[in-house]
Design a protein around this motif. Sequence first.
Motif, PDB file in Angstrom:
ATOM      1  N   GLY A  48       4.041  -0.792  -1.111  1.00  0.00           N
ATOM      2  CA  GLY A  48       4.841  -1.864  -1.695  1.00  0.00           C
ATOM      3  C   GLY A  48       5.253  -2.896  -0.670  1.00  0.00           C
ATOM      4  N   GLU A  49       5.608  -2.439   0.527  1.00  0.00           N
ATOM      5  CA  GLU A  49       6.022  -3.371   1.575  1.00  0.00           C
ATOM      6  C   GLU A  49       4.852  -4.243   2.024  1.00  0.00           C
ATOM      7  OE1 GLU A  49       7.692  -1.006   4.650  1.00  0.00           O
ATOM      8  OE2 GLU A  49       9.438  -0.370   3.465  1.00  0.00           O
ATOM      9  N   LEU A  50       3.681  -3.644   2.140  1.00  0.00           N
ATOM     10  CA  LEU A  50       2.511  -4.417   2.544  1.00  0.00           C
ATOM     11  C   LEU A  50       2.127  -5.441   1.475  1.00  0.00           C
ATOM     12  CD1 LEU A  50       0.283  -1.627   4.156  1.00  0.00           C
ATOM     13  CD2 LEU A  50       1.483  -3.475   5.331  1.00  0.00           C
ATOM     14  N   VAL A  51       2.236  -5.043   0.225  1.00  0.00           N
ATOM     15  CA  VAL A  51       1.944  -5.968  -0.877  1.00  0.00           C
ATOM     16  C   VAL A  51       2.936  -7.126  -0.860  1.00  0.00           C
ATOM     17  CG1 VAL A  51       1.908  -6.225  -3.394  1.00  0.00           C
ATOM     18  CG2 VAL A  51       0.832  -4.237  -2.322  1.00  0.00           C
ATOM     19  N   SER A  52       4.213  -6.799  -0.608  1.00  0.00           N
ATOM     20  CA  SER A  52       5.235  -7.847  -0.547  1.00  0.00           C
ATOM     21  C   SER A  52       4.967  -8.820   0.601  1.00  0.00           C
ATOM     22  CB  SER A  52       6.622  -7.217  -0.374  1.00  0.00           C
ATOM     23  OG  SER A  52       6.942  -6.419  -1.495  1.00  0.00           O
ATOM     24  N   ALA A  53       4.323  -8.306   1.658  1.00  0.00           N
ATOM     25  CA  ALA A  53       4.012  -9.153   2.815  1.00  0.00           C
ATOM     26  C   ALA A  53       2.746  -9.970   2.608  1.00  0.00           C
ATOM     27  CB  ALA A  53       3.856  -8.278   4.062  1.00  0.00           C
ATOM     28  N   GLY A  54       2.096  -9.787   1.450  1.00  0.00           N
ATOM     29  CA  GLY A  54       0.943 -10.617   1.131  1.00  0.00           C
ATOM     30  C   GLY A  54      -0.401  -9.918   1.158  1.00  0.00           C
ATOM     31  N   LEU A  55      -0.436  -8.629   1.491  1.00  0.00           N
ATOM     32  CA  LEU A  55      -1.710  -7.913   1.531  1.00  0.00           C
ATOM     33  C   LEU A  55      -2.129  -7.518   0.108  1.00  0.00           C
ATOM     34  CD1 LEU A  55      -3.608  -6.933   3.851  1.00  0.00           C
ATOM     35  CD2 LEU A  55      -2.550  -4.674   3.592  1.00  0.00           C
ATOM     36  N   PRO A  56      -3.388  -7.701  -0.264  1.00  0.00           N
ATOM     37  CA  PRO A  56      -3.832  -7.267  -1.594  1.00  0.00           C
ATOM     38  C   PRO A  56      -3.542  -5.785  -1.812  1.00  0.00           C
ATOM     39  CG  PRO A  56      -5.511  -8.613  -0.554  1.00  0.00           C
ATOM     40  CD  PRO A  56      -4.458  -8.355   0.492  1.00  0.00           C
ATOM     41  N   ARG A  57      -3.143  -5.449  -3.035  1.00  0.00           N
ATOM     42  CA  ARG A  57      -2.702  -4.083  -3.326  1.00  0.00           C
ATOM     43  C   ARG A  57      -3.767  -3.026  -2.977  1.00  0.00           C
ATOM     44  NH1 ARG A  57       1.485  -2.956  -6.308  1.00  0.00           N
ATOM     45  NH2 ARG A  57       1.391  -5.056  -7.206  1.00  0.00           N
ATOM     46  N   ARG A  58      -5.008  -3.293  -3.341  1.00  0.00           N
ATOM     47  CA  ARG A  58      -6.044  -2.304  -3.068  1.00  0.00           C
ATOM     48  C   ARG A  58      -6.244  -2.116  -1.570  1.00  0.00           C
ATOM     49  NH1 ARG A  58      -9.174   0.137  -6.485  1.00  0.00           N
ATOM     50  NH2 ARG A  58      -8.673  -1.330  -8.165  1.00  0.00           N
ATOM     51  N   GLN A  59      -6.185  -3.203  -0.825  1.00  0.00           N
ATOM     52  CA  GLN A  59      -6.327  -3.102   0.622  1.00  0.00           C
ATOM     53  C   GLN A  59      -5.128  -2.391   1.237  1.00  0.00           C
ATOM     54  OE1 GLN A  59      -7.120  -6.851   2.511  1.00  0.00           O
ATOM     55  NE2 GLN A  59      -7.088  -6.002   4.585  1.00  0.00           N
ATOM     56  N   ALA A  60      -3.930  -2.654   0.714  1.00  0.00           N
ATOM     57  CA  ALA A  60      -2.732  -1.971   1.210  1.00  0.00           C
ATOM     58  C   ALA A  60      -2.834  -0.472   0.950  1.00  0.00           C
ATOM     59  CB  ALA A  60      -1.493  -2.550   0.530  1.00  0.00           C
TER      60      ALA A  60
ATOM     61  N   ARG B  37      -5.779   7.336  -2.044  1.00  0.00           N
ATOM     62  CA  ARG B  37      -5.777   5.884  -2.203  1.00  0.00           C
ATOM     63  C   ARG B  37      -5.618   5.494  -3.672  1.00  0.00           C
ATOM     64  NH1 ARG B  37     -10.882   2.082  -0.669  1.00  0.00           N
ATOM     65  NH2 ARG B  37     -11.693   3.011  -2.569  1.00  0.00           N
ATOM     66  N   ASN B  38      -6.323   6.200  -4.545  1.00  0.00           N
ATOM     67  CA  ASN B  38      -6.228   5.880  -5.982  1.00  0.00           C
ATOM     68  C   ASN B  38      -4.817   6.102  -6.495  1.00  0.00           C
ATOM     69  OD1 ASN B  38      -8.908   5.222  -6.040  1.00  0.00           O
ATOM     70  ND2 ASN B  38      -9.585   7.221  -6.785  1.00  0.00           N
ATOM     71  N   GLU B  39      -4.186   7.187  -6.033  1.00  0.00           N
ATOM     72  CA  GLU B  39      -2.828   7.462  -6.488  1.00  0.00           C
ATOM     73  C   GLU B  39      -1.857   6.387  -5.986  1.00  0.00           C
ATOM     74  OE1 GLU B  39       0.525  11.049  -6.424  1.00  0.00           O
ATOM     75  OE2 GLU B  39      -1.263  11.178  -5.169  1.00  0.00           O
ATOM     76  N   LEU B  40      -2.012   5.991  -4.739  1.00  0.00           N
ATOM     77  CA  LEU B  40      -1.127   4.959  -4.185  1.00  0.00           C
ATOM     78  C   LEU B  40      -1.293   3.648  -4.934  1.00  0.00           C
ATOM     79  CD1 LEU B  40      -1.538   5.581  -0.358  1.00  0.00           C
ATOM     80  CD2 LEU B  40       0.355   6.290  -1.819  1.00  0.00           C
ATOM     81  N   TYR B  41      -2.509   3.293  -5.237  1.00  0.00           N
ATOM     82  CA  TYR B  41      -2.765   2.045  -5.956  1.00  0.00           C
ATOM     83  C   TYR B  41      -2.162   2.124  -7.350  1.00  0.00           C
ATOM     84  CZ  TYR B  41      -5.282  -1.786  -8.169  1.00  0.00           C
ATOM     85  OH  TYR B  41      -5.609  -2.937  -8.868  1.00  0.00           O
ATOM     86  N   ARG B  42      -2.426   3.221  -8.056  1.00  0.00           N
ATOM     87  CA  ARG B  42      -1.960   3.356  -9.443  1.00  0.00           C
ATOM     88  C   ARG B  42      -0.442   3.369  -9.544  1.00  0.00           C
ATOM     89  NH1 ARG B  42      -3.965   7.863 -10.281  1.00  0.00           N
ATOM     90  NH2 ARG B  42      -2.064   9.120 -10.247  1.00  0.00           N
ATOM     91  N   ARG B  43       0.210   4.051  -8.608  1.00  0.00           N
ATOM     92  CA  ARG B  43       1.651   4.226  -8.694  1.00  0.00           C
ATOM     93  C   ARG B  43       2.445   3.027  -8.152  1.00  0.00           C
ATOM     94  NH1 ARG B  43       3.235  10.285  -6.943  1.00  0.00           N
ATOM     95  NH2 ARG B  43       5.288   9.389  -7.421  1.00  0.00           N
ATOM     96  N   THR B  44       1.720   2.027  -7.626  1.00  0.00           N
ATOM     97  CA  THR B  44       2.424   0.814  -7.177  1.00  0.00           C
ATOM     98  C   THR B  44       2.104  -0.391  -8.045  1.00  0.00           C
ATOM     99  OG1 THR B  44       0.622   0.368  -5.589  1.00  0.00           O
ATOM    100  CG2 THR B  44       2.559   1.580  -4.783  1.00  0.00           C
ATOM    101  N   LEU B  45       1.435  -0.153  -9.174  1.00  0.00           N
ATOM    102  CA  LEU B  45       1.152  -1.256 -10.089  1.00  0.00           C
ATOM    103  C   LEU B  45       2.429  -1.753 -10.759  1.00  0.00           C
ATOM    104  CD1 LEU B  45      -2.155   0.004 -11.758  1.00  0.00           C
ATOM    105  CD2 LEU B  45      -1.881  -1.936 -10.206  1.00  0.00           C
TER     106      LEU B  45
END
Length: 266
Positions: free
Chosen positions: A234-246, A258-266
């Motif tokens: 979430g912090e990386l996404v807030s800083a501008g990094l694409p969610r999948r890359q974060a 990775r899939n769990e992190l992506y899914r649970r931060t949508l």
Amino acid sequence: MALAVCATPIGNLDDVTLRVLEELRSAAVILCEDTRHTRVLLDRHGISGKLVSYHEHNEAKRAAEVLPRMEAGERFALVSDAGMPAISDPGARLVAGALERGVPVTVLPGPTAVDTALVASGFPAERYQFVGFLPRGARALASFWEELASWPHPVVAFESPRRLPATLRSLADAQPAREVAVCRELTKKFEEVVRGTAAELAARFAEAPKGEITLVLGPGSPSVDVGAAIEAVGELVSAGLPRRQAADVVSRLTGASRNELYRRTL
């Protein structure tokens, strides 16, 4: 003994015990998955035995036919094409039926791809989990990797060479840093054991190899703090990094899916 369950070679025909050879010589009937395959083993060791097919498509019918003969004292040996019958191969139904009827059953140990691959992988072997053949389908595999993510011991599985590339890509998507060993053609002329991370082996086996495959996953990461990993994404996404890359970056650093992190931060 009315029913002898016999382990047979997983590749090299000389990897068979003296007890198994004696039992195959003594049995009135040898039940086997493929009579042509088992005949090669018998011919190699000078054994002429009566072979009767016993495989997944006729298991129920054949068990009903032979159990009364076992009760009458006729001697049967049960083999699979490779390894121990009833371990991801037919046989469990017959053994259970024999025991229910009071038929004497003995198991003659021998070669197994599970133990051979586990030791060849170099992972600690004090405790491990054998899961048989891996699930089919992208969703089933992704769910399976999540289930095993925190398992702190090696995991041994069978996989077909045709599905291996997709399986390794799926694992690399979920746990790219997880250590893996692909064990191919164990005990045969072209035996190969390739070790590396899931990401490395996904690249190495981008095309389907030939031969029998046993897959060994190294221990998971039970200490992963998934909550903290989710916050980091979430912090990386807030800083501008694409969610999948974060999710990919945090997964590589923590071992979290990775899939769990992506899914649970949508």
